[in-house]
Design an enzyme around this catalytic site. Structure first.
Site, PDB file in Angstrom:
ATOM      1  CE  LYS A 283      39.345  42.793  46.687  1.00  0.00           C
ATOM      2  NZ  LYS A 283      40.532  42.260  46.032  1.00  0.00           N
ATOM      3  CD  GLU A 370      51.709  33.576  40.086  1.00  0.00           C
ATOM      4  OE1 GLU A 370      51.162  33.320  38.986  1.00  0.00           O
ATOM      5  OE2 GLU A 370      51.068  34.001  41.062  1.00  0.00           O
ATOM      6  NE  ARG A 398      48.797  28.442  37.707  1.00  0.00           N
ATOM      7  CZ  ARG A 398      47.685  29.156  37.804  1.00  0.00           C
ATOM      8  NH1 ARG A 398      47.739  30.455  37.575  1.00  0.00           N
ATOM      9  NH2 ARG A 398      46.556  28.591  38.124  1.00  0.00           N
TER      10      ARG A 398
HETATM   11  C1  LIG Z   1      48.319  31.940  40.765  1.00  0.00           C
HETATM   12  C2  LIG Z   1      47.921  32.830  41.906  1.00  0.00           C
HETATM   13  N1  LIG Z   1      48.699  33.870  42.247  1.00  0.00           N
HETATM   14  C3  LIG Z   1      48.342  34.683  43.267  1.00  0.00           C
HETATM   15  C4  LIG Z   1      47.186  34.466  43.966  1.00  0.00           C
HETATM   16  C5  LIG Z   1      46.826  35.326  45.178  1.00  0.00           C
HETATM   17  N2  LIG Z   1      45.556  36.060  44.967  1.00  0.00           N
HETATM   18  C6  LIG Z   1      44.396  35.627  45.481  1.00  0.00           C
HETATM   19  S1  LIG Z   1      43.119  36.609  45.097  1.00  0.00           S
HETATM   20  C7  LIG Z   1      44.108  37.650  44.254  1.00  0.00           C
HETATM   21  C8  LIG Z   1      43.517  38.855  43.606  1.00  0.00           C
HETATM   22  C9  LIG Z   1      42.501  38.476  42.607  1.00  0.00           C
HETATM   23  O1  LIG Z   1      41.944  39.632  42.056  1.00  0.00           O
HETATM   24  P1  LIG Z   1      40.598  39.513  41.270  1.00  0.00           P
HETATM   25  O2  LIG Z   1      40.613  38.316  40.412  1.00  0.00           O
HETATM   26  O3  LIG Z   1      40.354  40.805  40.577  1.00  0.00           O
HETATM   27  O4  LIG Z   1      39.514  39.284  42.381  1.00  0.00           O
HETATM   28  P2  LIG Z   1      38.991  40.331  43.483  1.00  0.00           P
HETATM   29  O5  LIG Z   1      39.620  39.910  44.758  1.00  0.00           O
HETATM   30  O6  LIG Z   1      39.367  41.696  43.058  1.00  0.00           O
HETATM   31  O7  LIG Z   1      37.532  40.149  43.506  1.00  0.00           O
HETATM   32  C10 LIG Z   1      45.435  37.227  44.281  1.00  0.00           C
HETATM   33  C11 LIG Z   1      46.570  37.941  43.690  1.00  0.00           C
HETATM   34  C12 LIG Z   1      46.412  33.349  43.591  1.00  0.00           C
HETATM   35  N3  LIG Z   1      45.298  33.033  44.249  1.00  0.00           N
HETATM   36  N4  LIG Z   1      46.787  32.569  42.559  1.00  0.00           N
END
Ligand SMILES: Cc1ncc(C[n+]2csc(CCOP(=O)(O)OP(=O)(O)O)c2C)c(N)n1
Length: 636
Positions: A283, A370, A398
């Site tokens: 990342k 969630e 959710r």
């Molecule tokens: C249902 C939901 N909960 C929380 C989020 C907030 N959120 C956005 S990106 C993220 C992290 C995602 O991690 P990953 O899938 O590993 O992607 P990365 O950013 O590491 O590339 C979160 C928690 C969301 N978008 N959707």
């Protein structure tokens, strides 16, 4: 300067690119990304991490026909840049400009408008199945999902279904070891184990060598993959979880090596049945500060890129509602060992990091789960604890069924803190938290509150922790001030009169009380004395104040940063109807029955007439129609 990017007006272009051109294109994309944030905040580190993966995907597949879903969608920028949106890219996340998430209105390459994590495998499986039934089985289907989104419950529902259906499709697991914060839970440990597989560490170069000798199509690939699979099974049991579900596991592979990713994608394209390709990325790759601190650089505040260094602009120091929420939670946790707090992967956004450090045994990060978080909290409440579920309004959706069954139906004292309630700004329709008053107030036993200011926040959290039924609080992504005058204590179902005015009343729910006060100042200049009431509760609602405002003042305007349909104003209308009050000069202000685009929150509020000037305008109209009504009365 961006010789390649400036010529690309469709994803088709990249299909013919040589490896050298793809690498040059990767550099250009990084350059654009690293300079985008000089005047705005946007998703950053996640996008830097998928540049090569995105290019390899578009090189191998033809996504005019093939199907591509980026899970969540926050890492969509490289994809946007190479599918004809380079020239508009500087409008990213501004009103009227490009959306920071996939948007089918922008491009045929974006299939779903998303922003919530975890649904990619399901929609991709649906697309695959739909295409097959339509006789278009040549359309390949790919979902790219991060390791942070991967533990979402819905993903397992989809994997289960995909394993059973045996459809030809590809799940690319983009493993950068991070959610927004470091990923947590059993799946995180499992993926760590897979990473230490000798296939990725020791054997990687031999495998790559072997691959380069294998023809990419036909039987030899099949044989090679079969051997590979057996080799992994015999070795460290890598990917057995997926294999046993009926999904072929391949990897892990280096996601920053375009040649390798391309080769593997070409191979999996020839496979029958579902395949999970485990791709390892970093990342923030390519911008050192982001790679070193991916948590901060997930969505950093604006900064200038000074030769690979991030130079940050001065930040305002005003405290926002989230600051007061987290302080109030800490106070309750200090006071009682029975108080716990849950976040669903939003520790940083909810400003819970210091609470996590201070109370590690009573802080729970469930990951992006969630619905689990809510049912988990219900279990704790049943066991005698006082759990606080701290989740953004939009993501709380959710867990709708768990709020209903596990919490409200059992009447368990769980406290729901719904951050980012209202218009969240540049994230747009996937993230605006505008439905929660409607959905929370439907449930028997549920108390629904909205603090009007920082003072209310502290009081309401205290109230909720001591109340015997479930309680919810909603608050916006906004600066939290202190309302003027002597304050009254928070009391169940009681509104607070900030100023009583004879010409009319604005009954404001939560975030917009301060705008209402500003409007009343503007109206005074017009000679109108309009009162402002801080509603505090949407349920139970203060019936007395509604009756009093309607009978003693010229008009009643309800104000909320939430959908009008089913929201606070609807609750007021219900009272008016039930109590037989006249509704002739009752007006509801809030969010109409439409999805609101992205843009600066203040801009969006102004467009909807929900800022001080807009509220004053509506009050003037209401005052005029009051005068008209009185006139008609006299004539009759
Ligand atoms: C249902 C939901 N909960 C929380 C989020 C907030 N959120 C956005 S990106 C993220 C992290 C995602 O991690 P990953 O899938 O590993 O992607 P990365 O950013 O590491 O590339 C979160 C928690 C969301 N978008 N959707």
């Amino acid at each position: 300067m961006h010789n390649l990017l400036s010529k690309i007006d469709s994803g088709e272009f990249v299909r013919d690119f040589s490896l050298g051109e793809l690498k040059d294109l990767a550099d250009e994309i990084r350059d654009v990304l690293c300079n985008l944030l000089s005047d705005r905040t946007a998703h950053f580190a996640s996008n830097l991490g998928v540049v090569e993966l995105c290019l390899a995907l578009h090189n191998v597949f033809d996504f005019r026909r093939d199907r591509l879903i980026w899970d969540t969608g926050h890492q969509i920028y490289p994809h946007k840049l190479i599918t004809g949106r380079y020239h508009e890219f500087k409008t990213m996340r501004t009103k009227g400009g490009l959306m920071g998430y996939p948007n089918p209105h922008e491009s045929e390459y974006d299939l779903f408008m998303t922003g919530h994590a975890g649904s990619s495998v399901s929609t991709m499986l649906g697309l695959r199945s739909g295409d097959e039934l339509s006789g278009e089985e040549d359309r390949y289907a790919v979902a790219v999902i991060g390791d942070g989104a991967f533990p979402s419950g819905i993903v397992y529902e989809a994997l289960n279904n995909a394993g059973g259906m045996k459809k030809k499709l590809l799940i690319v697991l983009n493993d950068n070891r991070m959610s927004i914060c470091p990923r947590v839970g059993g799946m995180a440990t499992y993926l760590d184990r897979l990473r230490t597989n000798p296939f990725y560490t020791g054997l990687k170069s031999e495998v790559v060598k072997a691959l380069s000798k294998v023809p990419l199509l036909g039987d030899p690939t099949e044989r090679f993959l079969a051997q590979l699979k057996e080799g992994i099974k015999a070795g460290l049991h890598g990917g057995m979880l997926f294999e046993d579900l009926g999904i072929r596991y391949i990897g892990p592979i280096d996601g920053h090596n375009i040649a390798v990713v391309r080769k593997y994608l070409q191979m999996v394209k020839t496979q029958e049945g579902p395949v999970l390709l485990h791709v390892v990325t970093e990342k923030g790759h390519g911008f050192q500060p982001a790679a070193e601190d991916p948590v901060f650089f997930h969505t950093p505040p604006a900064f200038e890129n000074n030769n690979g260094k991030a130079v940050h602009k001065k930040k305002g120091s005003s405290k926002v509602f989230t600051d007061f929420a987290s302080e109030a939670i800490r106070t309750q946790m200090q006071r009682s060992e029975r108080v716990t707090v849950m976040t669903a992967a939003m520790c940083q956004g909810n400003k819970l990091e210091s609470i996590r450090n201070e109370f590690p045994s009573r802080f729970f990060d469930t990951g992006i789960c969630e619905s689990h978080a809510v049912a988990f909290a219900a279990g704790q409440a049943k066991a005698g604890l006082r759990p606080i579920v701290d989740i953004y309004s939009t993501f709380m959706q959710r867990s709708y069924d768990q709020i209903f069954q596990e919490v409200a139906l059992q009447n368990l004292p769980v406290v729901f803190m719904m951050d980012r309630a209202g218009l969240t700004g540049p994230d747009g329709p996937t993230h605006h938290g505008v439905f929660d008053i409607g959905y929370m107030r439907l449930f028997p036993n549920m108390v629904v509150m909205a603090p009007g200011d920082a003072h209310d926040m502290t009081q309401m959290v205290d109230f909720a922790i001591h109340h015997s039924t479930p309680c919810s609080l909603r608050y916006p992504k906004a600066v939290a001030g202190i309302l003027p005058g002597e304050r009254t204590p928070v009391e169940l179902g009681k509104a607070e009169v900030v100023h009583w005015g004879l010409d009319g009343t604005i009954l404001a729910c939560g975030s917009l009380v301060s705008e209402a006060l500003e409007a009343s100042v503007l109206l005074r200049e017009d000679g109108l004395d309009v009162g402002v009431v801080n509603a505090r509760f949407a349920k139970p609602i203060d019936r007395d104040i509604i009756r009093q405002a309607i009978s003693e003042t010229g008009f009643l305007i309800t104000l909320e940063e939430s959908t009008l349909m089913g929201g606070f104003g609807s609750a007021v209308l219900e009272v008016v109807c039930e109590d037989g009050l006249p509704a002739g000069n009752l007006h509801r202000m809030g969010i109409p029955d439409q999805f609101i685009e992205h843009g600066d929150r203040a801009e969006l509020l102004a467009d909807l007439g929900l800022n001080a000037a807009g509220i004053a305008r509506t009050c003037r109209l209401a005052a005029t129609s009051t005068a008209d009504l009185k006139q008609q009365h006299v004539i009759r």
